[in-house]
Design a protein around this motif. Sequence first.
Motif, PDB file in Angstrom:
ATOM      1  N   ILE A 253       0.938  -1.234   0.011  1.00  0.00           N
ATOM      2  CA  ILE A 253       0.050  -0.046   0.071  1.00  0.00           C
ATOM      3  C   ILE A 253       0.946   1.158  -0.037  1.00  0.00           C
ATOM      4  O   ILE A 253       1.907   1.458   0.855  1.00  0.00           O
ATOM      5  N   CYS A 254       0.904   2.139  -0.880  1.00  0.00           N
ATOM      6  CA  CYS A 254       1.618   3.230  -1.078  1.00  0.00           C
ATOM      7  C   CYS A 254       0.737   4.499  -1.331  1.00  0.00           C
ATOM      8  O   CYS A 254      -0.454   4.446  -1.929  1.00  0.00           O
ATOM      9  N   PRO A 255       1.520   5.605  -1.131  1.00  0.00           N
ATOM     10  CA  PRO A 255       0.620   6.733  -1.729  1.00  0.00           C
ATOM     11  C   PRO A 255       0.564   6.958  -3.136  1.00  0.00           C
ATOM     12  O   PRO A 255       1.486   6.543  -3.786  1.00  0.00           O
ATOM     13  N   ASP A 256      -0.209   7.783  -3.704  1.00  0.00           N
ATOM     14  CA  ASP A 256      -0.261   8.253  -5.045  1.00  0.00           C
ATOM     15  C   ASP A 256       0.930   9.235  -5.534  1.00  0.00           C
ATOM     16  O   ASP A 256       0.696  10.494  -5.130  1.00  0.00           O
ATOM     17  N   ARG A 257       1.984   8.991  -5.752  1.00  0.00           N
ATOM     18  CA  ARG A 257       2.949   9.628  -6.120  1.00  0.00           C
ATOM     19  C   ARG A 257       2.978  10.148  -7.589  1.00  0.00           C
ATOM     20  O   ARG A 257       2.419   9.611  -8.447  1.00  0.00           O
ATOM     21  N   THR A 258       3.735  11.363  -7.674  1.00  0.00           N
ATOM     22  CA  THR A 258       3.792  12.033  -9.087  1.00  0.00           C
ATOM     23  C   THR A 258       5.070  11.138  -9.671  1.00  0.00           C
ATOM     24  O   THR A 258       5.740  10.435  -9.089  1.00  0.00           O
ATOM     25  N   VAL A 259       5.319  11.401 -10.872  1.00  0.00           N
ATOM     26  CA  VAL A 259       6.245  10.688 -11.653  1.00  0.00           C
ATOM     27  C   VAL A 259       7.846  11.045 -11.136  1.00  0.00           C
ATOM     28  O   VAL A 259       8.463  10.033 -10.877  1.00  0.00           O
ATOM     29  N   GLN A 260       7.889  12.367 -10.878  1.00  0.00           N
ATOM     30  CA  GLN A 260       9.192  12.607 -10.083  1.00  0.00           C
ATOM     31  C   GLN A 260       9.341  12.041  -8.746  1.00  0.00           C
ATOM     32  O   GLN A 260      10.522  11.426  -8.288  1.00  0.00           O
ATOM     33  N   GLU A 261       8.096  11.828  -8.056  1.00  0.00           N
ATOM     34  CA  GLU A 261       8.167  11.556  -6.720  1.00  0.00           C
ATOM     35  C   GLU A 261       8.565   9.909  -6.802  1.00  0.00           C
ATOM     36  O   GLU A 261       9.312   9.311  -6.141  1.00  0.00           O
ATOM     37  N   ARG A 262       7.979   8.986  -7.755  1.00  0.00           N
ATOM     38  CA  ARG A 262       8.154   7.819  -7.958  1.00  0.00           C
ATOM     39  C   ARG A 262       9.686   7.399  -8.233  1.00  0.00           C
ATOM     40  O   ARG A 262      10.157   6.582  -7.830  1.00  0.00           O
ATOM     41  N   ARG A 263      10.280   8.526  -8.875  1.00  0.00           N
ATOM     42  CA  ARG A 263      11.828   8.102  -9.360  1.00  0.00           C
ATOM     43  C   ARG A 263      12.502   8.431  -8.091  1.00  0.00           C
ATOM     44  O   ARG A 263      13.601   7.760  -8.054  1.00  0.00           O
ATOM     45  N   SER A 264      12.110   9.552  -7.606  1.00  0.00           N
ATOM     46  CA  SER A 264      13.010   9.758  -6.100  1.00  0.00           C
ATOM     47  C   SER A 264      12.767   8.462  -5.247  1.00  0.00           C
ATOM     48  O   SER A 264      13.612   8.098  -4.596  1.00  0.00           O
ATOM     49  N   TYR A 265      11.450   8.294  -5.010  1.00  0.00           N
ATOM     50  CA  TYR A 265      11.392   7.076  -4.106  1.00  0.00           C
ATOM     51  C   TYR A 265      12.112   5.660  -4.640  1.00  0.00           C
ATOM     52  O   TYR A 265      12.527   5.095  -3.743  1.00  0.00           O
ATOM     53  N   LYS A 266      12.067   5.443  -5.917  1.00  0.00           N
ATOM     54  CA  LYS A 266      12.793   4.223  -6.469  1.00  0.00           C
ATOM     55  C   LYS A 266      14.351   4.526  -5.994  1.00  0.00           C
ATOM     56  O   LYS A 266      14.973   3.422  -5.654  1.00  0.00           O
ATOM     57  N   ILE A 267      15.170   5.688  -6.109  1.00  0.00           N
ATOM     58  CA  ILE A 267      16.356   5.840  -5.875  1.00  0.00           C
ATOM     59  C   ILE A 267      16.437   5.511  -4.279  1.00  0.00           C
ATOM     60  O   ILE A 267      17.643   4.884  -3.908  1.00  0.00           O
ATOM     61  N   LEU A 268      15.720   5.895  -3.435  1.00  0.00           N
ATOM     62  CA  LEU A 268      15.599   5.577  -1.921  1.00  0.00           C
ATOM     63  C   LEU A 268      15.514   3.835  -1.735  1.00  0.00           C
ATOM     64  O   LEU A 268      16.352   3.604  -0.791  1.00  0.00           O
ATOM     65  N   LEU A 269      14.770   3.433  -2.625  1.00  0.00           N
ATOM     66  CA  LEU A 269      14.530   1.887  -2.505  1.00  0.00           C
ATOM     67  C   LEU A 269      16.105   1.307  -2.773  1.00  0.00           C
ATOM     68  O   LEU A 269      16.332   0.321  -2.061  1.00  0.00           O
ATOM     69  N   ASP A 270      16.540   1.794  -4.014  1.00  0.00           N
ATOM     70  CA  ASP A 270      17.938   1.163  -4.362  1.00  0.00           C
ATOM     71  C   ASP A 270      19.000   1.617  -3.273  1.00  0.00           C
ATOM     72  O   ASP A 270      19.847   0.712  -2.812  1.00  0.00           O
ATOM     73  N   GLN A 271      18.881   2.667  -2.573  1.00  0.00           N
ATOM     74  CA  GLN A 271      19.978   2.988  -1.525  1.00  0.00           C
ATOM     75  C   GLN A 271      19.544   2.205  -0.373  1.00  0.00           C
ATOM     76  O   GLN A 271      20.465   1.706   0.315  1.00  0.00           O
ATOM     77  N   LEU A 272      18.305   1.993   0.091  1.00  0.00           N
ATOM     78  CA  LEU A 272      17.985   1.334   1.157  1.00  0.00           C
ATOM     79  C   LEU A 272      18.557  -0.317   1.131  1.00  0.00           C
ATOM     80  O   LEU A 272      19.241  -0.944   2.164  1.00  0.00           O
ATOM     81  N   LYS A 273      18.344  -0.787  -0.318  1.00  0.00           N
ATOM     82  CA  LYS A 273      18.881  -2.171  -0.399  1.00  0.00           C
ATOM     83  C   LYS A 273      20.292  -2.255  -0.573  1.00  0.00           C
ATOM     84  O   LYS A 273      21.013  -3.096   0.113  1.00  0.00           O
ATOM     85  N   GLU A 274      21.126  -1.235  -0.796  1.00  0.00           N
ATOM     86  CA  GLU A 274      22.762  -1.110  -0.663  1.00  0.00           C
ATOM     87  C   GLU A 274      23.028  -1.229   0.967  1.00  0.00           C
ATOM     88  O   GLU A 274      23.895  -1.780   1.118  1.00  0.00           O
TER      89      GLU A 274
END
Length: 302
Positions: A253-274
């Motif tokens: 379950i996630c908030p409805d993010r904009t395209v830019q917010e989704r890109r930023s969140y994906k970067i955060l997920l990659d950083q979290l995985k690292e």
Amino acid sequence: MMTALQDFQLDDVSNGEFSFCNVSQVITASECVFRDMHKELNLGDFTRIRQSHFNKRTVPKEKLAEWLETVCHILDSFSIPLLKNAMSNMDSIKKRVDDLQEEKINDQKEIIQLKDKIIEKKSDELNEVASTVKTEMKSFSTIVKNCPATLTKKTIEAAVKSACDKDDRSKNIIIYGIEESSDEVLRDKVENVLQEINEKPVVRDCVRVGFQRSGDHRPRPVKFSLSNSDHVAQVLRSANRLHTKEGYKSVYICPDRTVQERRSYKILLDQLKEKRNSEPNRTHYIRNSRIVSSDMNSSLSG
């Protein structure tokens, strides 16, 4: 007391007060008189009394006088006062009805006046809003004309559009991983997911997001709306409970993010995985759009 009145008792109604008990007593008294007449005339039906029966020699004048006296007594002492009292009550009721009608007319006038005041106030508010919008538009136009080259009109318009879009999205939620089928009822599926985290908001406008490509069997995300952003925040706070439910480990379950917010969140997920790979002995999670790390012992104790 007269013979015909010996079988009943009448209350005094000389004060003119109306009572249903008095009415019943008058009816009983009248029936007693009629019964005495029928007994004396040897008749079996009240309706068979005729003038010819009273002319019979078997009915003495004393009996006729007694009946007449009794009937006059009932009329004069009881029936007539009660009828007068009933008429007086009717006048009182009519006056009360007139008063209520006048009161209703006054209330309607007051309601109309209040409505006029509300309309006038709303008109003033609309004029004030129109004036504010007009002033703000002039200010916006002035800012655009006088802004530096780096802050272009297009940039400002994009910022305004982004703010409006963010406000519209604040009432939306996206769910990933809900199984997709051709005959599905999305609202039921969404409500089932929310019930797993003990949330029961009013769900509106359920829809699958994106196009289903041939050969791609992954379920498309589901977007739905709630009545306000506070309900959205409550559901998002409870979303972590879903991962402890059997059969929902791959549902998010996630908030409805904009395209830019989704890109930023994906970067955060990659950083979290690292982070989790490089520091497996610590706890890592995302909070307020940044990665937070803590010792496992401290997180457990907290």
